[in-house]
Every structure is written in C-alpha cells, then in structure tokens.
Design an enzyme around this catalytic site. Structure first.
Site, PDB file in Angstrom:
ATOM      1  N   GLU A 238      66.710  42.513 -10.427  1.00 33.76           N
ATOM      2  CA  GLU A 238      68.075  42.648 -10.957  1.00 33.76           C
ATOM      3  C   GLU A 238      68.147  42.414 -12.458  1.00 33.76           C
ATOM      4  O   GLU A 238      68.930  41.611 -12.941  1.00 33.76           O
ATOM      5  CB  GLU A 238      69.059  41.717 -10.208  1.00 33.76           C
ATOM      6  CG  GLU A 238      70.487  42.187 -10.363  1.00 33.76           C
ATOM      7  CD  GLU A 238      71.487  41.466  -9.473  1.00 33.76           C
ATOM      8  OE1 GLU A 238      71.199  41.251  -8.279  1.00 33.76           O
ATOM      9  OE2 GLU A 238      72.559  41.124  -9.985  1.00 33.76           O
ATOM     10  N   HIS A 249      81.954  42.524  -5.105  1.00 38.36           N
ATOM     11  CA  HIS A 249      81.606  41.128  -4.832  1.00 38.36           C
ATOM     12  C   HIS A 249      82.357  40.109  -5.693  1.00 38.36           C
ATOM     13  O   HIS A 249      82.407  38.938  -5.338  1.00 38.36           O
ATOM     14  CB  HIS A 249      80.092  40.915  -4.949  1.00 38.36           C
ATOM     15  CG  HIS A 249      79.354  41.362  -3.714  1.00 38.36           C
ATOM     16  ND1 HIS A 249      79.367  42.668  -3.283  1.00 38.36           N
ATOM     17  CD2 HIS A 249      78.620  40.677  -2.798  1.00 38.36           C
ATOM     18  CE1 HIS A 249      78.646  42.771  -2.172  1.00 38.36           C
ATOM     19  NE2 HIS A 249      78.194  41.577  -1.850  1.00 38.36           N
TER      20      HIS A 249
HETATM   21  N1  GLY Z   1      72.894  41.973  -1.658  1.00 38.39           N
HETATM   22  C1  GLY Z   1      72.643  42.374  -2.983  1.00 38.39           C
HETATM   23  C2  GLY Z   1      71.211  42.486  -3.346  1.00 38.39           C
HETATM   24  O1  GLY Z   1      70.354  42.340  -2.488  1.00 38.39           O
HETATM   25  O2  GLY Z   1      70.894  42.698  -4.492  1.00 38.39           O
END
Ligand code: GLY
Length: 361
Positions: A238, A249
C-alpha cells in the site's frame, strides 16, 4: 470437489487461493507444503465445533502432529493483550520455525492468527481457511494481518502473506444474513472499483440468487478475489494503488466506532460509507452520475445506505482516521464505475455537506 484457483503474486512470491466445495482436498493441499514439523489450527471454539469433525476425518493419517489453539472471536478480542497467551501455548506445544499455523474462521481469526504467524519466532508460515464471505473475498487475501490496541483498530500489524488460502464453500451455508451482507458489501466495493463483468453481475442478479451452491456466487467470489489479487500484485504494501481498496472506509470506520462495533458488521458500515464516497465523487471530485444506480443495487441486495447518527458526530469520529491531513481527510473517489482515484483531499465542510445529503436519502 475442486472448483477454481486464483494465483496471488506479491513482491517475493506467489500463493494460490483454491476454492473447494468442502474439506475434501485439504489433506492433499497440506501434504504438498514442504518441510512441516506440525500444524497448529488457531480458531474460535464455536467455529471449530462446527468444522472439527470434517477436518479431523480429512486430516487423520497426516504424518505430522495437528494441534488446536482457541481464541475468543469478535473485534473486541482481537487485541494485542491476548497475544501473550497464544505465544505461550505455541511454545508449550513445541512450535518451531517449521510449524505452520492454520487460521480457521472469519476476518478476526485470520487477522489475529496471521499476526501471530508474522511475529512468532520472527515469522512462520500460515494458511488461511476463511469461513465467512468477507474473509473469502477480502481479508484472507493480500497478507494484511493486524491486532487492535486500546487507542485504535488494526494499529499494530504486518504484511505477511499466507502459503495458501483454502475456501471450503459449504462453510458459507451456516452464515447468518448479516454476514452475507458484510461480504456482499465488500464485493460490491470491488465491483465499483473494477467495473466490467463484476459490475454487470451486481446489476443483473438478485440477492436471492446468491446461494451457496450457485454458479453465480462462485463466479462473483472468484472475480472479487481476482480483482483484489490484481491490486495486491501491483502494490503489496500500500504505497499507492492498494489504497483504492479503502473506498467507503472513512465513513465506515467512523460509524463502526460511533456505534461501538455493535450495530453493523464491517461490510454493512462499508456499504453506508460507499454512499458518502459516491456523493463526494458526484459533488466534489468528479461528476460521478451513478449514485442512484448504486443505491438501487444496495436496496436490491438489502444493504444499508444510511445511519441515523448525526452527520457532525460521524465527522468527529472521522477525525481519528489514519489518513488525516490537518483537518482534511483523504478519500478514494470514483470518476466513473471502474475508474477510481485515491488520496483526494477533502475538507470537513464538504464532508459534512455530503453526510447531510446522505441523511436525506
Ligand atoms: N482490505 C483492504 C486491503 O486488504 O488492502
């Protein structure tokens, strides 16, 4: 019966998500994992009671010991303070670096057992056996594992990818309606982000067609996993793109904390959060023109679109968000179905106005 496989690629390897009708197949899968000293199933007692008889009869004859450790379910118990006991039990069982943890259960078990696996002896292997729709399509895939601390949810965690995700479809036959809604909302989120046939499926089908043994449910689950796997393959940790999975979210986390994690399942809160994000996508970011279409789909699937909390209270709880920048918040918005943008800064006045508009729906 074996149904389907999706490969998840990440920075340093890959693993399969394999969908089966039941547990016949697990023994072969476990036998294929090299150099295992023992398997330790981590699960909730109530989940284990349902599945033990199937797992025991399937796994008898495996040449390595299989032990069980029970944890308490629910988000409240996914707390760092409860890890010490599990670590001590692992040591007492003689778990070593060749031991493999099996996380059997929903998202709470997967996150918790996964984080135990990520940290025990600096990291050992683990397998996910998701037993809820949400954990099949989201939390068991992608390696995010975490526990809560007093001051925040999922604040301590790791990226620790499993060796295998084994989906026993018949487990979904015991799911209560709320848990179906929970998974369907995250699948709808994936369909909004991906567009294409996933979006068409949501538009075309009805909730009553989503049955455990239906082709359409299997297709929708596999498509959802493929979509998530494609995002994880591009951005495992990420640093950018994976943030799109946070669509909806910001409101969801605020509503969950405002309602003490009692009123809604996580997915139901995401469902409400999607509407906030789509209103913002229409008013602020872009001219997203399918808010009404999405609302109709949510109504058709029995997903919540609104909460009766005061918009100002929701906004106050949003201010605890990890993605805060001063008083502004970062949102994922949609330009169109299948076209998302992450990291869009929105000020509190604009958020409040979107929440007020949502209250009127
Ligand atoms: N649930 C969000 C992710 O796994 O990045």
């Amino acid at each position: 019966m074996f149904y389907a496989e999706v490969k998840v690629n990440y920075n340093t390897g890959e693993y399969p998500v394999r969908m089966y009708s039941d547990f016949h197949g697990l023994k072969k899968e476990l036998e294929a994992i090299p150099q295992v000293s023992r398997f330790i199933i981590i699960s909730e007692r109530s989940i284990s009671q349902i599945y033990n008889k199937y797992i025991e009869s399937e796994l008898k004859g495996l040449p390595v010991p299989i032990d069980q450790i029970f944890i308490k379910g629910s988000e409240k118990n996914k707390h760092i303070s409860r890890m010490k006991k599990v670590f001590n039990e692992l040591i007492e069982l003689g778990a070593d670096r060749k031991s493999v943890i099996i996380a059997l259960g929903g998202g709470v078990v997967g996150d918790y057992a996964g984080f135990i696996a990520a940290t025990y002896q600096r990291g050992i292997r683990f397998i996910q056996i998701p037993t809820t729709l949400l954990s099949c399509v989201d939390s068991s895939v992608g390696g995010k594992v975490a526990v809560n601390v007093d001051k925040g949810k999922n604040m301590v965690g790791a990226f620790h990818q499993p060796e295998l995700v084994y989906i026993p479809m018949f487990a979904l036959s015991t799911l209560p309606e709320k848990q179906w809604s929970c998974g369907l909302a995250e699948m709808l989120k994936h369909s909004l982000l991906s567009g294409g046939s996933m979006w068409q499926d949501f538009k075309t089908h009805e909730r009553k067609e989503i049955k455990v043994d239906s082709d359409i449910l299997r297709k929708m689950i596999i498509d959802s996993i493929k979509f998530k796997a494609s995002v994880v393959a591009q951005d495992e940790k990420e640093s950018g793109l994976r943030a799109i999975l946070n669509l909806g979210h910001t409101t969801a986390h605020a509503i969950e904390s405002l309602t003490n994690y009692k009123k809604y399942s996580h997915g139901e809160a995401v469902s409400i959060g999607l509407i906030t994000a789509l209103i913002l996508s229409n008013k602020i970011g872009f001219s997203f023109d399918k808010v009404d279409t999405v609302i109709r789909i949510m109504e058709k699937y029995n997903l919540p679109i609104n909460d009766n909390s005061k918009p100002a209270d929701i906004l106050k709880h949003m201010q605890h968000d990890k993605k805060k920048e001063g008083n502004n918040l970062k949102f994922v918005l949609l330009e169109d179905i299948g076209k998302s943008k992450f990291g869009i800064t929105i000020n509190p006045k604009e958020i409040l106005s979107a929440l007020k508009e949502q209250r009127k729906i």
